[in-house]
Design a protein around this motif. Structure first.
Motif, PDB file in Angstrom:
ATOM      1  N   GLU A 259       0.818  -1.216   0.000  1.00 11.75           N
ATOM      2  CA  GLU A 259       0.000   0.000   0.000  1.00 11.75           C
ATOM      3  C   GLU A 259       0.852   1.266   0.000  1.00 11.75           C
ATOM      4  O   GLU A 259       0.346   2.358  -0.257  1.00 11.75           O
ATOM      5  CB  GLU A 259      -0.931  -0.002   1.211  1.00 11.75           C
ATOM      6  CG  GLU A 259      -1.959  -1.135   1.183  1.00 11.75           C
ATOM      7  CD  GLU A 259      -2.929  -1.040   2.340  1.00 11.75           C
ATOM      8  OE1 GLU A 259      -2.826  -0.066   3.122  1.00 11.75           O
ATOM      9  OE2 GLU A 259      -3.789  -1.929   2.465  1.00 11.75           O
ATOM     10  N   LEU A 260       2.159   1.121   0.323  1.00 13.88           N
ATOM     11  CA  LEU A 260       3.025   2.298   0.399  1.00 13.88           C
ATOM     12  C   LEU A 260       3.856   2.508  -0.862  1.00 13.88           C
ATOM     13  O   LEU A 260       4.500   3.541  -1.024  1.00 13.88           O
ATOM     14  CB  LEU A 260       3.975   2.174   1.601  1.00 13.88           C
ATOM     15  CG  LEU A 260       3.328   2.027   2.979  1.00 13.88           C
ATOM     16  CD1 LEU A 260       4.405   1.942   4.050  1.00 13.88           C
ATOM     17  CD2 LEU A 260       2.381   3.188   3.266  1.00 13.88           C
ATOM     18  N   VAL A 261       3.849   1.523  -1.767  1.00  9.87           N
ATOM     19  CA  VAL A 261       4.757   1.570  -2.914  1.00  9.87           C
ATOM     20  C   VAL A 261       4.563   2.824  -3.753  1.00  9.87           C
ATOM     21  O   VAL A 261       5.532   3.488  -4.148  1.00  9.87           O
ATOM     22  CB  VAL A 261       4.577   0.306  -3.793  1.00  9.87           C
ATOM     23  CG1 VAL A 261       5.361   0.448  -5.091  1.00  9.87           C
ATOM     24  CG2 VAL A 261       5.034  -0.922  -3.035  1.00  9.87           C
ATOM     25  N   ASP A 262       3.326   3.194  -4.023  1.00 16.36           N
ATOM     26  CA  ASP A 262       3.061   4.282  -4.969  1.00 16.36           C
ATOM     27  C   ASP A 262       3.178   5.675  -4.382  1.00 16.36           C
ATOM     28  O   ASP A 262       3.337   6.645  -5.122  1.00 16.36           O
ATOM     29  CB  ASP A 262       1.659   4.112  -5.576  1.00 16.36           C
ATOM     30  CG  ASP A 262       1.555   2.854  -6.434  1.00 16.36           C
ATOM     31  OD1 ASP A 262       2.597   2.455  -7.004  1.00 16.36           O
ATOM     32  OD2 ASP A 262       0.460   2.285  -6.520  1.00 16.36           O
ATOM     33  N   HIS A 263       3.090   5.811  -3.062  1.00 18.02           N
ATOM     34  CA  HIS A 263       3.055   7.171  -2.517  1.00 18.02           C
ATOM     35  C   HIS A 263       4.069   7.430  -1.390  1.00 18.02           C
ATOM     36  O   HIS A 263       4.117   8.531  -0.859  1.00 18.02           O
ATOM     37  CB  HIS A 263       1.642   7.519  -2.019  1.00 18.02           C
ATOM     38  CG  HIS A 263       1.124   6.607  -0.947  1.00 18.02           C
ATOM     39  ND1 HIS A 263       0.554   5.403  -1.217  1.00 18.02           N
ATOM     40  CD2 HIS A 263       1.102   6.739   0.403  1.00 18.02           C
ATOM     41  CE1 HIS A 263       0.184   4.820  -0.075  1.00 18.02           C
ATOM     42  NE2 HIS A 263       0.517   5.611   0.923  1.00 18.02           N
ATOM     43  N   VAL A 264       4.881   6.447  -1.033  1.00 21.31           N
ATOM     44  CA  VAL A 264       5.937   6.670  -0.033  1.00 21.31           C
ATOM     45  C   VAL A 264       7.254   6.200  -0.631  1.00 21.31           C
ATOM     46  O   VAL A 264       7.469   4.992  -0.818  1.00 21.31           O
ATOM     47  CB  VAL A 264       5.657   5.924   1.293  1.00 21.31           C
ATOM     48  CG1 VAL A 264       6.805   6.173   2.279  1.00 21.31           C
ATOM     49  CG2 VAL A 264       4.335   6.364   1.889  1.00 21.31           C
ATOM     50  N   GLY A 265       8.133   7.145  -0.970  1.00 21.37           N
ATOM     51  CA  GLY A 265       9.399   6.816  -1.588  1.00 21.37           C
ATOM     52  C   GLY A 265      10.365   6.156  -0.620  1.00 21.37           C
ATOM     53  O   GLY A 265      10.168   6.166   0.601  1.00 21.37           O
ATOM     54  N   ALA A 298      11.533  -3.810  -4.739  1.00 16.73           N
ATOM     55  CA  ALA A 298      11.145  -4.390  -6.025  1.00 16.73           C
ATOM     56  C   ALA A 298      10.888  -5.887  -5.906  1.00 16.73           C
ATOM     57  O   ALA A 298       9.989  -6.436  -6.554  1.00 16.73           O
ATOM     58  CB  ALA A 298      12.235  -4.128  -7.069  1.00 16.73           C
ATOM     59  N   GLY A 299      11.647  -6.553  -5.061  1.00 21.61           N
ATOM     60  CA  GLY A 299      11.454  -7.991  -4.840  1.00 21.61           C
ATOM     61  C   GLY A 299      10.566  -8.296  -3.661  1.00 21.61           C
ATOM     62  O   GLY A 299      10.443  -9.456  -3.264  1.00 21.61           O
ATOM     63  N   ARG A 300      10.002  -7.238  -3.033  1.00 22.11           N
ATOM     64  CA  ARG A 300       9.162  -7.364  -1.828  1.00 22.11           C
ATOM     65  C   ARG A 300       9.876  -8.166  -0.738  1.00 22.11           C
ATOM     66  O   ARG A 300       9.265  -8.942  -0.018  1.00 22.11           O
ATOM     67  CB  ARG A 300       7.820  -8.015  -2.151  1.00 22.11           C
ATOM     68  CG  ARG A 300       6.930  -7.175  -3.029  1.00 22.11           C
ATOM     69  CD  ARG A 300       6.395  -5.929  -2.297  1.00 22.11           C
ATOM     70  NE  ARG A 300       5.337  -5.312  -3.049  1.00 22.11           N
ATOM     71  CZ  ARG A 300       5.525  -4.438  -4.042  1.00 22.11           C
ATOM     72  NH1 ARG A 300       6.756  -4.113  -4.387  1.00 22.11           N
ATOM     73  NH2 ARG A 300       4.496  -3.922  -4.678  1.00 22.11           N
ATOM     74  N   GLY A 301      11.231  -7.987  -0.648  1.00 23.07           N
ATOM     75  CA  GLY A 301      11.959  -8.605   0.440  1.00 23.07           C
ATOM     76  C   GLY A 301      12.452  -9.995   0.157  1.00 23.07           C
ATOM     77  O   GLY A 301      13.160 -10.573   0.969  1.00 23.07           O
ATOM     78  N   ARG A 302      12.106 -10.581  -1.013  1.00 28.50           N
ATOM     79  CA  ARG A 302      12.514 -11.974  -1.273  1.00 28.50           C
ATOM     80  C   ARG A 302      14.028 -12.111  -1.431  1.00 28.50           C
ATOM     81  O   ARG A 302      14.617 -13.097  -1.021  1.00 28.50           O
ATOM     82  CB  ARG A 302      11.810 -12.501  -2.523  1.00 28.50           C
ATOM     83  CG  ARG A 302      10.327 -12.714  -2.343  1.00 28.50           C
ATOM     84  CD  ARG A 302       9.758 -13.479  -3.529  1.00 28.50           C
ATOM     85  NE  ARG A 302       9.927 -12.755  -4.772  1.00 28.50           N
ATOM     86  CZ  ARG A 302       9.059 -11.861  -5.236  1.00 28.50           C
ATOM     87  NH1 ARG A 302       7.985 -11.585  -4.533  1.00 28.50           N
ATOM     88  NH2 ARG A 302       9.250 -11.241  -6.380  1.00 28.50           N
ATOM     89  N   ASP A 303      14.666 -11.073  -2.055  1.00 23.31           N
ATOM     90  CA  ASP A 303      16.076 -11.192  -2.350  1.00 23.31           C
ATOM     91  C   ASP A 303      16.944 -11.054  -1.122  1.00 23.31           C
ATOM     92  O   ASP A 303      18.016 -11.668  -1.033  1.00 23.31           O
ATOM     93  CB  ASP A 303      16.497 -10.122  -3.364  1.00 23.31           C
ATOM     94  CG  ASP A 303      15.839 -10.324  -4.714  1.00 23.31           C
ATOM     95  OD1 ASP A 303      15.686  -9.329  -5.419  1.00 23.31           O
ATOM     96  OD2 ASP A 303      15.471 -11.479  -5.019  1.00 23.31           O
TER      97      ASP A 303
END
Length: 306
Positions: A259-265, A298-303
């Motif tokens: 929910e934060l990806v688009d509006h919290v850098g 970008a990897g949502r923490g997987r990497d």
């Protein structure tokens, strides 16, 4: 010109030059020397200060500073303390590398020759770097005597007996407080455990504040930074690492939140987590997770999870 000093605005920091602090480090508006003790009233410097307000470096003295208003940040090779109004700080001046004050800084200081304190080197180290609340007991008594000296005619040599008595009173009070403080600052196992629990709770609550340091945690616990560090001896992580880990966990959670990806850098995530700058956030995050914050998101923490 001022600079942002964590949660307060500070004047430019004073740094040692040829082993001494320069004369414009702070303004000394009053000074009384009584034997091995010098009592001063200092404040933040300004360009209009007369030459007689110049700061005189006290050498290897131990300085008891009672902060009346504003704040002072003191930096040493291995620690930093932030001392605000209503506190007593004790420092061995030779160990200080730099210090900075806020524009509203005012303090009454008692400088004592090191030989006047009947402490071993390790006991002196335990005492100095400390920040103590100025609420009651011996610190208030020392502050009261020091203020009375400044309000009197002592220090001009006309009343040697009174000067000797005032100087001895300050030394006796300081030695009594020093012995009590150094005894109390050697934590038993139970006291160390209680201190660790309180400190960990404080860190979790306030790690998003960029001004949180080992020194400010110690001040909140009403112990010296050295005592706080001792309480964590034998633990996997000391208070400094716990602060960093708390911020990194919080940042990782924010980066994983869709929910934060688009509006919290990414830079804003670092600030929310308690990092003072984008560069410090990026370095710490990469060192902990193996990837930078942007890649992690970008990897949502997987990497970099681990």
């Amino acid at each position: 010109m001022t600079r942002e000093g964590r949660t307060s605005v500070y004047l430019p920091f004073a740094r040692r030059e040829d082993g001494r602090f320069p004369g414009r480090s702070v303004a000394v508006v009053e000074s009384r020397r009584i034997g091995p003790v010098t009592v001063t009233r200092t404040r933040a410097p300004n360009a209009a200060d007369p030459d007689e307000y110049a700061y005189v470096d006290p050498g290897d003295a131990v300085v008891w500073a009672f902060i009346a208003s504003g704040a002072i940040t003191v930096r040493r090779s291995s620690s930093e303390t932030v001392n605000g109004a209503g506190t007593l700080s004790v420092d061995r001046m030779q160990r200080i590398h730099e210090f900075g004050v806020t524009p509203g800084f005012v303090a009454v200081s008692v400088r004592m020759e090191r030989s006047a304190l009947h402490l071993s080197g390790s006991e002196l180290d335990d005492l100095t770097d400390g920040v103590f609340p100025l609420t009651s007991g011996v610190p208030v008594m020392i502050a009261s005597v020091a203020t009375s000296v400044l309000r009197s005619d002592l220090g001009d040599g006309r009343d040697a007996a009174s000067e000797a008595a005032a100087g001895q009173a300050l030394i006796s009070l300081a030695n009594g407080f020093a012995v009590d403080a150094t005894v109390r600052q050697v934590p038993s196992d139970a006291a160390a455990l209680a201190l660790r629990i309180r400190a960990k709770r404080h860190i979790e609550l306030f790690s998003t504040d960029p001004g949180l340091t080992v020194g400010t945690v110690a001040a909140a616990m009403q112990v010296s930074p050295r005592t706080l560090q001792k309480a964590f001896e034998g633990e996997d992580a000391g208070p400094g690492r716990l602060i960093a880990e708390s911020r990194l966990r919080r940042a990782a959670g924010l980066l994983r939140d869709p929910e934060l990806v688009d509006h919290v850098g990414v830079e804003a995530v670092g600030r929310r987590a308690g990092f003072g700058s984008a560069s410090s956030f990026s370095r710490a995050f990469r060192a902990r997770f193996g990837v930078g914050p942007q890649e992690y998101r970008a990897g949502r923490g997987r990497d970099g999870e681990g």
